[in-house]
Design a protein around this motif. Structure first.
Motif, short mmCIF file in Angstrom:
data_model
loop_
_atom_site.label_atom_id
_atom_site.label_comp_id
_atom_site.label_asym_id
_atom_site.label_seq_id
_atom_site.Cartn_x
_atom_site.Cartn_y
_atom_site.Cartn_z
N ALA A 89 -17.38 15.90 59.65
CA ALA A 89 -17.25 17.28 59.15
C ALA A 89 -15.80 17.57 58.76
O ALA A 89 -15.54 18.19 57.72
CB ALA A 89 -17.73 18.26 60.23
N GLU A 90 -14.86 17.09 59.57
CA GLU A 90 -13.44 17.32 59.26
C GLU A 90 -13.05 16.63 57.95
O GLU A 90 -12.33 17.19 57.14
CB GLU A 90 -12.57 16.77 60.40
N LEU A 91 -13.56 15.41 57.78
CA LEU A 91 -13.20 14.68 56.56
C LEU A 91 -13.80 15.31 55.32
O LEU A 91 -13.16 15.34 54.26
CB LEU A 91 -13.65 13.22 56.69
N LEU A 92 -15.00 15.84 55.46
CA LEU A 92 -15.60 16.51 54.30
C LEU A 92 -14.77 17.74 53.93
O LEU A 92 -14.61 18.06 52.75
CB LEU A 92 -17.06 16.91 54.61
N GLU A 93 -14.24 18.39 54.94
CA GLU A 93 -13.34 19.53 54.70
C GLU A 93 -12.09 19.04 53.95
O GLU A 93 -11.67 19.63 52.96
CB GLU A 93 -12.95 20.11 56.07
N THR A 94 -11.54 17.93 54.43
CA THR A 94 -10.31 17.38 53.83
C THR A 94 -10.50 17.05 52.35
O THR A 94 -9.62 17.31 51.53
CB THR A 94 -9.88 16.08 54.57
N VAL A 95 -11.66 16.49 52.02
CA VAL A 95 -11.86 16.08 50.61
C VAL A 95 -12.56 17.17 49.79
O VAL A 95 -12.96 16.94 48.65
CB VAL A 95 -12.66 14.74 50.51
N GLY A 96 -12.70 18.35 50.39
CA GLY A 96 -13.25 19.49 49.64
C GLY A 96 -14.74 19.41 49.41
O GLY A 96 -15.25 19.91 48.41
#
Lengths: 325, 372
Positions: free
Chosen positions: A125-132
């Motif tokens: 979930a954090e990485l999806l946030e990071t890559v928009g």
């Protein structure tokens, strides 16, 4: 064997005379170089130059015929699994599963690194946030645009927090907006996470914009390796000037060769000249002055600084299109 | 070895399987449709064949024959008798496909019967359709046997009589076909899930995504096979339940039998998935599994005794059935479903399936490359 541009600090990647042969084809020919920690290193070359073969050897996807490399401090032949733990890979093909959602793609990938369930969904979930892509977490990967899909691939490569990222032609097939977005992400990742980035590309502007150092690959060999600025400086004449006089110069090319800072003059057509100069603005000023003195019309005057295209041609003797496919 | 990494492959495959209604439909519906269509098309009694009757005698014995034919028509309806004035017309109609057979009662038939002078009836059959010809022929043989039977039954205590007793309740052809259909459902799941989709993913480069992770060769093989076995068992279980309902297998839900069926399903799925993984280990062209699907289906399904008893095969085909894992799966299912025997009756089948699984997985492991 090429052995150019060794960084002083302990390298993140150290390649030692690595070669790969497919039948009679020598795809990579005794290549040696190293990449410093935190550096963005680019391999620039046309299709078929050996870039993907080299990156596949470094990411343990294929075995070298001879030579070896140390990635993240581990030998790719002797400790391939340690290498796999140290690297994140964004292959040239889209390898995220189109029939899984974005978060499933990341969470299943995290499970391949034996990450506990709670952690893998949190990290995903954090990485999806990071890559928009947070708002597309539960969308099937096949519904994403090319640029979004590439960002998902990047997120997947980061799922286990690697120290080194390999990106094989990360923007091939993307539209200009998506390319720009991927470039920003690569720069952002290096700044925020201090990652070492190794990328291959056949786009000159991409290599110029992103990379601290560039290795130019041709026919399986690295023919030049340095920073983009240093590579451009190595080409005689920092500027390219195309000029057209009407009528033609009385003394032809000889009149131009006598001008200050001019290194080389080629006649493109009657009255049209291509000039290599150490200083574009100074030579342009002299050209205007020359036209005034000889009472000639200056039909066109185009000044360009040296590009990586010029660098590539300088070192390989041909352009990207003229290279072996 | 870390099981969770193998389970990541299983999780991925099962999530994809759940989202592939077309795969589920093909895996489950095709064997059931085949069961219903073939089960009803084959193995039934011949009915309503047309029998041309040329009565050139018209005597009392000929009338008896006609009465018997009418009795067959009224009861078993094996054939519908149709009168023809002469032999030529009847045979012409037979050749045109309007009749299935022609019965000729020759002139002087009644006289020959009364004088016991070798009376004969002639049956001309269309042997391009051996099944109908055989059915009509068998009925006519019974009819002639009845004509020959003495009016008063023999009281000779020395006369040999054969009494046939069927051990099991009536087995319809659909029930006979059910074991083959269940095995076929598992095979189709193995072929599509373990073959076609596996190679499609490989050719699209999806495998590259996990080859760059620390998953080992063994974990990959375990993951792929475990996912395939679970999908195969699901397909087998659904086909077993639905097929047993459709075919009317009595007492299907007896716990012991269900336990046995579960064991056989697990062994069958493991053997067929292992075989598929072995065949696909070095293939990367997505056309190959599609091309060999039909060949494999024919080569494995039909020699297994799923649709016809192996004892009726020529020697070379029996040899294929010996090495065909389908044969043992079909035999095991048939024992448990139709004979209601326990696992003891299928021990050999289970051993062969286990040996097949072991050999296939060993071969697949040797062939499988961890690199591109």
């Amino acid at each position: 064997m090429s052995s150019i541009g060794q960084p002083a600090s302990a390298p993140a990647i150290a390649v030692e005379a690595i070669s790969k042969t497919f039948g009679s084809l020598r795809a990579v020919d005794a290549v040696s170089f190293s990449v410093a920690k935190g550096e963005i290193f680019g391999l620039l070359g046309p299709n078929g130059a050996g870039k993907s073969t080299l990156i596949r050897m470094l990411t343990t996807l294929i075995e070298p015929t001879s030579g070896t490399a140390r990635v993240g401090g581990f030998d790719i032949r002797q400790s391939p699994n340690q290498v796999r733990l140290a690297i994140g890979v964004i292959p040239q093909n889209m390898t995220s599963d189109p029939d899984l959602t974005c978060i499933e793609n990341l969470a299943i990938h995290a499970r391949l690194y034996a990450m506990p369930r709670a952690q893998r969904y949190k990290v995903s979930a954090e990485l999806l946030e990071t890559v928009g892509l947070a708002d597309r977490a539960h969308a099937m990967a096949r519904t994403l645009s090319g640029g979004m899909r590439r960002r998902l691939e990047i997120a997947r490569g980061l799922v286990h927090a690697p120290d080194i990222m390999f990106l094989d032609e990360p923007t091939t097939g993307l539209d200009p907006v998506s390319r720009f977005s991927v470039w920003e992400m690569i720069t952002h990742l290096r700044e925020r996470r201090g990652l070492t980035m190794f990328l291959t590309t056949h786009y000159m502007d991409e290599a110029d914009r992103l990379c601290d150092r560039i290795g130019i690959v041709d026919n399986g060999k690295i023919v030049a390796l340095d920073s983009p600025t240093a590579l451009k400086t190595a080409v005689p004449g920092a500027s390219r000037i195309e000029v057209q006089f009407a009528p033609d110069l009385a003394g032809g090319a000889a009149d131009l060769e006598a001008l200050p800072m001019v290194k080389q003059v080629r006649v493109a057509a009657a009255g049209i000249y291509r000039i290599s100069s150490d200083s574009g603005p100074a030579t342009a000023e002299a050209l205007v002055d020359l036209a005034r003195r000889q009472n000639l019309g200056l039909t066109s005057l185009n000044v360009q600084t040296t590009s990586l295209d010029d660098v590539f041609i300088h070192f390989t003797g041909h352009g990207l299109e003229g290279a072996k496919a | 070895m870390k099981l969770t990494r193998a389970l990541a492959i299983v999780e991925r495959d099962l999530r994809k399987f759940r989202r592939s209604p077309s795969l589920i439909m093909v895996s489950l519906v095709l064997p059931l449709v085949q069961l219903i269509i073939l089960g009803n098309a084959f193995g039934g009694n011949i009915r309503n064949a047309t029998l041309g009757v040329v009565n050139l005698d018209n005597g009392p014995a000929a009338v008896t024959v006609i009465e018997k034919l009418q009795a067959v028509y009224a009861n078993a309806r094996t054939f519908i008798p149709r009168d023809y004035a002469d032999e030529g017309q009847a045979v012409a109609a037979l050749r045109l496909g309007r009749l299935s057979a022609v019965l000729i009662i020759p002139a002087h038939y009644s006289r020959d019967v009364l004088t016991r002078h070798r009376p004969r009836l002639a049956l001309i059959t269309d042997n391009t359709d051996r099944t109908t010809a055989g059915g009509v022929g068998a009925t006519m043989s019974g009819l002639v046997q009845a004509l020959n039977a003495p009016q008063v039954p023999s009281r000779d205590p020395g006369a040999i009589q054969l009494q046939t007793v069927e051990v099991y309740p009536y087995i319809s052809y659909m029930k006979y076909l059910l074991p083959g259909s269940v095995t076929l459902a598992i095979f189709i799941t193995a072929m599509i899930g373990g073959g076609i989709l596996y190679i499609d993913d490989k050719s699209r480069g999806l495998h590259e995504g996990y080859l760059v992770t620390p998953i080992t060769k063994w974990e990959l093989i375990l993951g792929f096979n475990l996912a395939g076995v679970i999908k195969g068992m699901m397909a087998g279980a659904v086909t077993l339940v639905a097929g047993s309902m459709i075919a009317g297998v009595p007492n299907f839900f007896a716990p012991l039998r269900l336990g046995g069926l579960l064991v056989v399903t697990a062994f069958t799925a493991t053997a067929l998935i292992g075989m598929m993984f072995f065949l696909m280990a070095r293939i990367s062209d997505p056309l190959v599994p599609r091309a060999i699907f039909g060949v494999l289906n024919t080569l494995l399904f039909f020699p297994s005794g799923a649709v016809y008893p192996i004892t009726g095969f020529p020697r070379w085909l029996r040899l294929i059935s010996v090495v065909d894992p389908f044969t043992y799966a079909v035999h095991a299912y048939r024992s448990l479903l139709l004979k209601q025997s326990g696992l003891a009756a299928v021990t050999t089948d289970l051993w062969v399936l286990a040996l097949t699984s072991a050999l296939m997985l060993l071969g697949a492991t040797a062939m499988f490359k961890r690199t591109l």
